[in-house]
Design a protein around this motif. Structure first.
Motif, PDB file in Angstrom:
ATOM      1  N   ALA A 276       0.839  -1.144  -0.082  1.00  0.00           N
ATOM      2  CA  ALA A 276      -0.130   0.146  -0.075  1.00  0.00           C
ATOM      3  C   ALA A 276       0.850   1.329  -0.175  1.00  0.00           C
ATOM      4  CB  ALA A 276      -1.045  -0.041   1.384  1.00  0.00           C
ATOM      5  N   GLN A 277       2.064   1.117   0.208  1.00  0.00           N
ATOM      6  CA  GLN A 277       2.913   2.240   0.326  1.00  0.00           C
ATOM      7  C   GLN A 277       3.750   2.433  -0.955  1.00  0.00           C
ATOM      8  OE1 GLN A 277       5.491   1.734   3.953  1.00  0.00           O
ATOM      9  NE2 GLN A 277       3.658   0.848   4.982  1.00  0.00           N
ATOM     10  N   VAL A 278       3.589   1.556  -1.859  1.00  0.00           N
ATOM     11  CA  VAL A 278       4.173   1.601  -3.111  1.00  0.00           C
ATOM     12  C   VAL A 278       3.490   2.449  -4.055  1.00  0.00           C
ATOM     13  CG1 VAL A 278       5.241   0.042  -5.115  1.00  0.00           C
ATOM     14  CG2 VAL A 278       5.480  -0.631  -2.633  1.00  0.00           C
ATOM     15  N   ALA A 279       4.284   3.398  -4.751  1.00  0.00           N
ATOM     16  CA  ALA A 279       3.554   4.373  -6.021  1.00  0.00           C
ATOM     17  C   ALA A 279       2.997   3.592  -6.953  1.00  0.00           C
ATOM     18  CB  ALA A 279       4.671   5.438  -6.248  1.00  0.00           C
ATOM     19  N   GLY A 280       3.728   2.584  -7.216  1.00  0.00           N
ATOM     20  CA  GLY A 280       3.382   1.940  -8.624  1.00  0.00           C
ATOM     21  C   GLY A 280       2.328   0.735  -8.122  1.00  0.00           C
ATOM     22  N   PRO A 281       1.401   0.212  -9.205  1.00  0.00           N
ATOM     23  CA  PRO A 281       0.667  -0.967  -8.892  1.00  0.00           C
ATOM     24  C   PRO A 281       1.314  -2.161  -8.418  1.00  0.00           C
ATOM     25  CG  PRO A 281       0.535  -0.573 -11.083  1.00  0.00           C
ATOM     26  CD  PRO A 281       1.539   0.500 -10.669  1.00  0.00           C
ATOM     27  N   VAL A 282       0.652  -2.713  -7.256  1.00  0.00           N
ATOM     28  CA  VAL A 282       1.136  -4.113  -6.915  1.00  0.00           C
ATOM     29  C   VAL A 282      -0.061  -5.162  -6.558  1.00  0.00           C
ATOM     30  CG1 VAL A 282       2.316  -5.450  -5.083  1.00  0.00           C
ATOM     31  CG2 VAL A 282       3.182  -3.036  -5.444  1.00  0.00           C
ATOM     32  N   VAL A 283       0.052  -6.159  -7.350  1.00  0.00           N
ATOM     33  CA  VAL A 283      -1.184  -7.066  -6.930  1.00  0.00           C
ATOM     34  C   VAL A 283      -0.522  -8.475  -6.731  1.00  0.00           C
ATOM     35  CG1 VAL A 283      -2.435  -6.226  -9.195  1.00  0.00           C
ATOM     36  CG2 VAL A 283      -0.788  -8.013  -9.465  1.00  0.00           C
ATOM     37  N   PHE A 284      -1.519  -9.013  -5.626  1.00  0.00           N
ATOM     38  CA  PHE A 284      -1.027 -10.518  -5.257  1.00  0.00           C
ATOM     39  C   PHE A 284      -1.937 -11.451  -5.935  1.00  0.00           C
ATOM     40  CE2 PHE A 284       0.360  -7.177  -2.436  1.00  0.00           C
ATOM     41  CZ  PHE A 284       1.560  -7.715  -1.726  1.00  0.00           C
ATOM     42  N   GLU A 285      -1.458 -12.380  -6.025  1.00  0.00           N
ATOM     43  CA  GLU A 285      -2.174 -13.608  -6.494  1.00  0.00           C
ATOM     44  C   GLU A 285      -1.618 -14.987  -5.870  1.00  0.00           C
ATOM     45  OE1 GLU A 285      -1.652 -14.166 -10.815  1.00  0.00           O
ATOM     46  OE2 GLU A 285      -1.348 -11.722 -11.073  1.00  0.00           O
ATOM     47  N   PRO A 286      -2.535 -16.035  -5.692  1.00  0.00           N
ATOM     48  CA  PRO A 286      -2.203 -17.266  -4.975  1.00  0.00           C
ATOM     49  C   PRO A 286      -1.263 -18.069  -5.555  1.00  0.00           C
ATOM     50  CG  PRO A 286      -4.309 -17.429  -5.633  1.00  0.00           C
ATOM     51  CD  PRO A 286      -3.844 -16.035  -6.179  1.00  0.00           C
ATOM     52  N   TYR A 287      -0.854 -19.171  -5.130  1.00  0.00           N
ATOM     53  CA  TYR A 287      -0.004 -20.444  -5.376  1.00  0.00           C
ATOM     54  C   TYR A 287      -0.689 -20.670  -6.895  1.00  0.00           C
ATOM     55  CZ  TYR A 287       1.677 -24.987  -6.262  1.00  0.00           C
ATOM     56  OH  TYR A 287       2.010 -26.046  -6.950  1.00  0.00           O
ATOM     57  N   GLN A 288       0.095 -20.846  -7.800  1.00  0.00           N
ATOM     58  CA  GLN A 288      -0.248 -21.434  -9.319  1.00  0.00           C
ATOM     59  C   GLN A 288       0.645 -22.502  -9.503  1.00  0.00           C
ATOM     60  OE1 GLN A 288      -2.706 -19.958 -10.800  1.00  0.00           O
ATOM     61  NE2 GLN A 288      -3.064 -18.015  -9.488  1.00  0.00           N
ATOM     62  N   PRO A 289      -0.168 -23.630 -10.236  1.00  0.00           N
ATOM     63  CA  PRO A 289       0.465 -24.767 -10.746  1.00  0.00           C
ATOM     64  C   PRO A 289       1.661 -24.615 -11.820  1.00  0.00           C
ATOM     65  CG  PRO A 289      -1.752 -24.739 -11.751  1.00  0.00           C
ATOM     66  CD  PRO A 289      -1.764 -23.535 -10.931  1.00  0.00           C
ATOM     67  N   GLN A 290       2.438 -25.395 -12.293  1.00  0.00           N
ATOM     68  CA  GLN A 290       3.622 -25.071 -12.856  1.00  0.00           C
ATOM     69  C   GLN A 290       3.360 -24.619 -14.193  1.00  0.00           C
ATOM     70  OE1 GLN A 290       7.470 -26.088 -12.614  1.00  0.00           O
ATOM     71  NE2 GLN A 290       6.660 -24.719 -11.080  1.00  0.00           N
ATOM     72  N   ASP A 291       2.247 -25.260 -14.832  1.00  0.00           N
ATOM     73  CA  ASP A 291       2.161 -24.785 -16.483  1.00  0.00           C
ATOM     74  C   ASP A 291       1.538 -23.311 -16.287  1.00  0.00           C
ATOM     75  OD1 ASP A 291       2.471 -27.234 -17.404  1.00  0.00           O
ATOM     76  OD2 ASP A 291       0.496 -27.956 -17.407  1.00  0.00           O
ATOM     77  N   GLU A 292       0.714 -22.831 -15.362  1.00  0.00           N
ATOM     78  CA  GLU A 292       0.340 -21.575 -15.147  1.00  0.00           C
ATOM     79  C   GLU A 292       1.704 -20.683 -14.841  1.00  0.00           C
ATOM     80  OE1 GLU A 292      -1.983 -18.031 -15.427  1.00  0.00           O
ATOM     81  OE2 GLU A 292      -2.216 -20.254 -16.344  1.00  0.00           O
ATOM     82  N   VAL A 293       2.566 -20.932 -14.149  1.00  0.00           N
ATOM     83  CA  VAL A 293       3.537 -20.261 -13.840  1.00  0.00           C
ATOM     84  C   VAL A 293       4.443 -20.193 -14.940  1.00  0.00           C
ATOM     85  CG1 VAL A 293       5.690 -20.239 -12.664  1.00  0.00           C
ATOM     86  CG2 VAL A 293       3.900 -20.960 -11.324  1.00  0.00           C
ATOM     87  N   ALA A 294       4.451 -20.890 -16.066  1.00  0.00           N
ATOM     88  CA  ALA A 294       5.331 -20.585 -17.206  1.00  0.00           C
ATOM     89  C   ALA A 294       4.788 -19.500 -17.976  1.00  0.00           C
ATOM     90  CB  ALA A 294       5.325 -22.163 -18.021  1.00  0.00           C
ATOM     91  N   ARG A 295       3.395 -19.588 -17.808  1.00  0.00           N
ATOM     92  CA  ARG A 295       2.789 -18.605 -18.677  1.00  0.00           C
ATOM     93  C   ARG A 295       3.076 -17.071 -17.917  1.00  0.00           C
ATOM     94  NH1 ARG A 295      -1.365 -15.383 -18.397  1.00  0.00           N
ATOM     95  NH2 ARG A 295      -2.054 -16.214 -16.652  1.00  0.00           N
ATOM     96  N   ILE A 296       3.161 -17.202 -16.666  1.00  0.00           N
ATOM     97  CA  ILE A 296       3.372 -15.914 -15.982  1.00  0.00           C
ATOM     98  C   ILE A 296       4.770 -15.409 -16.157  1.00  0.00           C
ATOM     99  CG2 ILE A 296       3.534 -14.997 -13.393  1.00  0.00           C
ATOM    100  CD1 ILE A 296       1.310 -16.816 -12.987  1.00  0.00           C
ATOM    101  N   TYR A 297       5.728 -16.588 -16.320  1.00  0.00           N
ATOM    102  CA  TYR A 297       7.025 -15.764 -16.512  1.00  0.00           C
ATOM    103  C   TYR A 297       7.163 -15.010 -17.828  1.00  0.00           C
ATOM    104  CZ  TYR A 297       9.422 -18.616 -12.877  1.00  0.00           C
ATOM    105  OH  TYR A 297       9.982 -19.177 -11.644  1.00  0.00           O
ATOM    106  N   ARG A 298       6.337 -15.676 -18.894  1.00  0.00           N
ATOM    107  CA  ARG A 298       6.522 -14.848 -20.178  1.00  0.00           C
ATOM    108  C   ARG A 298       5.620 -13.650 -20.133  1.00  0.00           C
ATOM    109  NH1 ARG A 298       6.248 -20.422 -21.875  1.00  0.00           N
ATOM    110  NH2 ARG A 298       3.951 -20.338 -21.704  1.00  0.00           N
ATOM    111  N   TRP A 299       4.816 -13.451 -19.209  1.00  0.00           N
ATOM    112  CA  TRP A 299       4.601 -11.945 -18.882  1.00  0.00           C
ATOM    113  C   TRP A 299       5.450 -11.123 -18.473  1.00  0.00           C
ATOM    114  CZ3 TRP A 299       4.429  -9.279 -14.318  1.00  0.00           C
ATOM    115  CH2 TRP A 299       3.491  -7.958 -14.192  1.00  0.00           C
ATOM    116  N   ALA A 300       6.517 -11.417 -17.631  1.00  0.00           N
ATOM    117  CA  ALA A 300       7.430 -10.691 -16.942  1.00  0.00           C
ATOM    118  C   ALA A 300       8.581 -10.166 -17.927  1.00  0.00           C
ATOM    119  CB  ALA A 300       7.962 -11.486 -15.817  1.00  0.00           C
ATOM    120  N   ASP A 301       8.803  -8.823 -17.529  1.00  0.00           N
ATOM    121  CA  ASP A 301      10.324  -8.323 -18.100  1.00  0.00           C
ATOM    122  C   ASP A 301      11.357  -8.673 -17.211  1.00  0.00           C
ATOM    123  OD1 ASP A 301       8.940  -7.107 -20.391  1.00  0.00           O
ATOM    124  OD2 ASP A 301       7.948  -5.468 -18.948  1.00  0.00           O
TER     125      ASP A 301
END
Length: 399
Positions: A276-301
């Motif tokens: 809440a003290q961070v100027a930029g947006p921060v979102v939290f998501e729960p534990y994800q299975p491996q196949d979904e984590v692979a897709r999330i990695y590809r989202w990231a810079d």
């Protein structure tokens, strides 16, 4: 050509599919099967754990641990008894059902995976197993500090081999026990590059930025959300950046427990206060299975690894394989995994502020090919081959 050994694995008794140890065992048993070997995995009858390339033998660990945890009094008893070089009555005997099952299976090798006091069961396994069965302690996490040097030295006499998941972990064992250097080896984990890879368009730079929040970099933390993983360090650094944190959109993906759950620990609630003290947006998501984590990695810079004492570093390895730029604490085995790729960060708020403010999209794009190439040097086939060589086996011949 001699046949490969029948290898049995004992993962952490109370862990399920989401643990890093389970991922390692699945990968090694797959490679062993592809090379023509046979694997057995001891599983807990009341935990979800799937090992499709191995025979599984469920056992009832609740026989000696009916609550699925030990009380503080039981831990204190274990520590006192262990200090006298006697068998710990709780942690060691937890593994009795596994020892009995493997006495019937009679494998050539047993890999006891150290995650939580497993080392204390080595003498029990040695008594239960045939003399022809050899035992290796596979060290994924630091051995508990409650196991003092005399006890650890005594316990390791029942192992034929000690295998760290990194040179850092192997050296940690050598520092902690009086042990023959030749008994201690290290075998790096691998990355499943068929799952973890850049997007098909060739990387984020080619996919456009229409779905970004302005020109923000996508910053990802993924993994267990626990104090030793340093997520609070990352969020404190973002908070200390003031308006400069608006350069990032941040995702924190994971839970305190390595499974899908709606419950939050006190630490997870604390992280939301920091966010809440961070100027930029921060979102939290729960534990994800491996196949979904692979897709999330590809989202990231950028993938942040602020872990305080990482035994290996599956997250940075998978992130590099996916084409992300990795910022990681200069601690534990993380320098081993990153090598010259990404950036090692002093494990302080100031260090992370400096690293985050000094990074831009050009750095991410310029480092992508080097990151992917680095990760592709860590294959599970190479891990399996190194494991066989540590066991004194010839290198497997693959079809």
């Amino acid at each position: 050509m001699p046949s490969l050994p029948h290898v049995a694995h004992i993962p952490m008794p109370l862990a399920g599919d989401g643990s890093s140890v389970a991922h390692v065992v699945r990968a090694l048993t797959l490679e062993h099967a592809m090379a023509g070997g046979r694997s057995t995995v001891i599983t807990s009858h009341n935990r979800d754990a799937t090992y499709p390339h191995a025979e599984t033998v469920p056992v009832d660990y609740t026989r000696n641990c009916p609550r699925a945890y030990f009380t503080p009094a039981e831990y204190r008893t274990d520590w006192a008894v262990g200090a006298l070089l006697r068998e710990r009555p709780h942690a060691a005997r937890l593994f009795e059902p596994a020892a009995e099952a493997l006495a019937r299976v009679r494998p050539d090798w047993v890999l006891l995976h150290e995650g939580h006091y497993a080392v204390t069961a080595l003498p029990l396994l040695r008594r239960a197993l045939p003399p022809t069965t050899r035992i290796a302690l596979h060290v994924h996490n630091a051995i508990s500090s409650s196991v003092l040097r005399p006890e650890l030295t005594h316990l390791l006499r029942s192992a034929d081999l000690v295998i760290g998941v990194s040179a850092f972990m192997a050296e940690a064992v050598r520092r902690r026990a009086w042990v023959d250097d030749a008994q201690v080896r290290w075998v790096h984990n691998g990355a499943a590059t068929s799952r973890f890879h850049p997007d098909e368009a060739g990387g984020r730079a080619d996919t456009g930025r229409d779905d970004r929040q302005g020109d923000r970099l996508r910053l990802l933390y993924v993994g267990q959300v626990a104090p030793h993983k340093g997520v609070d360090l990352l969020l404190r650094a973002l908070g200390a950046m003031g308006r400069h944190a608006e350069r990032y959109e941040t995702r924190v993906v994971g839970s305190a427990e390595l499974r899908t759950t709606d419950d939050r620990s006190a630490f997870e609630e604390h992280l939301r206060t920091l966010a809440a003290q961070v100027a930029g947006p921060v979102v939290f998501e729960p534990y994800q299975p491996q196949d979904e984590v692979a897709r999330i990695y590809r989202w990231a810079d950028v993938v942040a690894v602020p872990s305080l004492a990482e035994p290996f570093g599956m997250v940075p390895l998978e992130a590099m394989a996916s084409g992300a730029y990795v910022l990681a604490n200069d601690a534990g085995a993380l320098p081993e995994v990153l090598g010259p790729v990404g950036r090692l960060v002093p494990p302080t708020v100031a260090g992370w502020v400096d690293a985050l403010t000094g990074l831009d999209l050009d750095d991410v794009v310029a480092g992508r090919d080097q990151a992917v190439a680095r990760a592709r040097g860590f294959t599970w086939a190479a891990s399996h081959e190194a494991l066989m060589q540590a066991m004194g086996q010839p290198a497997p011949v693959r079809p």
